[in-house]
Design a protein around this motif. Structure first.
Motif, short mmCIF file in Angstrom:
data_model
loop_
_atom_site.label_atom_id
_atom_site.label_comp_id
_atom_site.label_asym_id
_atom_site.label_seq_id
_atom_site.Cartn_x
_atom_site.Cartn_y
_atom_site.Cartn_z
N PHE A 29 0.82 -1.21 0.00
CA PHE A 29 0.00 0.00 0.00
C PHE A 29 0.85 1.26 0.00
O PHE A 29 0.55 2.22 -0.71
CB PHE A 29 -0.92 -0.04 1.22
N SER A 30 1.91 1.27 0.77
CA SER A 30 2.73 2.47 0.93
C SER A 30 3.51 2.84 -0.33
O SER A 30 4.15 3.89 -0.37
CB SER A 30 3.70 2.30 2.10
N ASP A 31 3.47 2.00 -1.35
CA ASP A 31 4.16 2.28 -2.60
C ASP A 31 3.30 3.01 -3.62
O ASP A 31 3.79 3.43 -4.68
CB ASP A 31 4.64 0.98 -3.26
N TYR A 32 2.02 3.17 -3.33
CA TYR A 32 1.09 3.65 -4.35
C TYR A 32 0.34 4.91 -3.94
O TYR A 32 -0.12 5.04 -2.80
CB TYR A 32 0.06 2.57 -4.67
N ALA A 33 0.19 5.82 -4.92
CA ALA A 33 -0.76 6.90 -4.78
C ALA A 33 -2.16 6.32 -4.82
O ALA A 33 -2.39 5.25 -5.40
CB ALA A 33 -0.57 7.92 -5.89
N ASP A 54 3.15 8.76 0.07
CA ASP A 54 3.58 9.16 1.42
C ASP A 54 2.60 10.10 2.09
O ASP A 54 2.88 10.64 3.16
CB ASP A 54 4.97 9.81 1.37
N GLY A 55 1.45 10.30 1.47
CA GLY A 55 0.41 11.14 2.05
C GLY A 55 0.51 12.61 1.70
O GLY A 55 -0.32 13.41 2.14
N THR A 56 1.51 12.97 0.93
CA THR A 56 1.67 14.37 0.56
C THR A 56 0.92 14.67 -0.73
O THR A 56 0.34 13.78 -1.36
CB THR A 56 3.15 14.71 0.39
N ASP A 57 0.98 15.92 -1.13
CA ASP A 57 0.39 16.39 -2.38
C ASP A 57 -1.07 15.99 -2.51
O ASP A 57 -1.50 15.37 -3.49
CB ASP A 57 1.18 15.88 -3.59
N THR A 58 -1.86 16.36 -1.52
CA THR A 58 -3.29 16.10 -1.59
C THR A 58 -3.93 17.09 -2.57
O THR A 58 -3.60 18.27 -2.59
CB THR A 58 -3.94 16.26 -0.21
N VAL A 59 -4.81 16.56 -3.40
CA VAL A 59 -5.51 17.37 -4.39
C VAL A 59 -7.00 17.04 -4.36
O VAL A 59 -7.38 15.91 -4.00
CB VAL A 59 -4.94 17.15 -5.81
N ALA A 97 -9.51 3.96 -5.24
CA ALA A 97 -8.81 3.35 -6.36
C ALA A 97 -7.31 3.54 -6.21
O ALA A 97 -6.85 4.55 -5.66
CB ALA A 97 -9.29 3.96 -7.67
N ARG A 98 -6.56 2.57 -6.73
CA ARG A 98 -5.12 2.65 -6.73
C ARG A 98 -4.65 3.34 -8.01
O ARG A 98 -5.19 3.11 -9.09
CB ARG A 98 -4.52 1.24 -6.67
N LYS A 99 -3.63 4.18 -7.88
CA LYS A 99 -3.12 4.93 -9.01
C LYS A 99 -1.75 4.39 -9.40
O LYS A 99 -0.91 4.15 -8.55
CB LYS A 99 -3.02 6.42 -8.67
N VAL A 100 -1.55 4.21 -10.70
CA VAL A 100 -0.24 3.80 -11.21
C VAL A 100 0.21 4.79 -12.27
O VAL A 100 -0.62 5.38 -12.98
CB VAL A 100 -0.26 2.37 -11.78
N TYR A 101 1.51 4.99 -12.37
CA TYR A 101 2.09 5.91 -13.33
C TYR A 101 2.81 5.11 -14.41
O TYR A 101 3.43 4.10 -14.14
CB TYR A 101 3.08 6.85 -12.64
#
Length: 121
Positions: A29-33, A54-59, A97-101
């Motif tokens: 879990f900690s690897d994914y936006a 890491d919990g940053t960049d909330t939008v 949902a899980r986000k992948v780049y």
């Protein structure tokens, strides 16, 4: 296998609050936006909010900015959405949902089953 299980939905009055949770398993879990999205029957899917691994960049979508707060607890493999000052128009089925780049883009590759939020007086 990847699993995302939402909970915390229910009935709330206008101006009220609810806190949604999304329990993740089957991946690190900690690897994914992660993101939240919602859908009203007969309407398209609306992205609501997202944050980095890491919990940053909330939008936030403009429709919920200042009222909803996204957060995560990587030790508990859980994503949250605190929903305050609820409005009738927040009524929807909420998904995490899980986000992948990849390349120069991203997508939401795994989704939960959704939790219903109904705002009514």
């Amino acid at each position: 296998q990847v699993q995302l299980v939402e909970s915390g939905g229910g009935l709330a009055q206008p101006g009220g609050s609810l806190r949604l949770s999304c329990a993740a398993s089957g991946f690190t879990f900690s690897d994914y936006a992660m993101s939240w999205a919602r859908q009203v029957p007969g309407k398209g899917l609306e992205w609501v909010s997202g944050l980095y691994s890491d919990g940053t960049d909330t939008v936030y979508a403009d429709s919920v900015k200042g009222r909803f707060t996204i957060s995560r607890d990587n030790a508990k493999n859980t994503l949250y959405l605190q929903m305050d000052s609820l409005k009738f128009e927040d009524t929807a089925l909420y998904y995490c949902a899980r986000k992948v780049y990849y390349a120069n883009s991203s997508l939401l590759d795994y989704w939960g089953q959704g939790t219903q939020v109904t705002v009514s007086s």
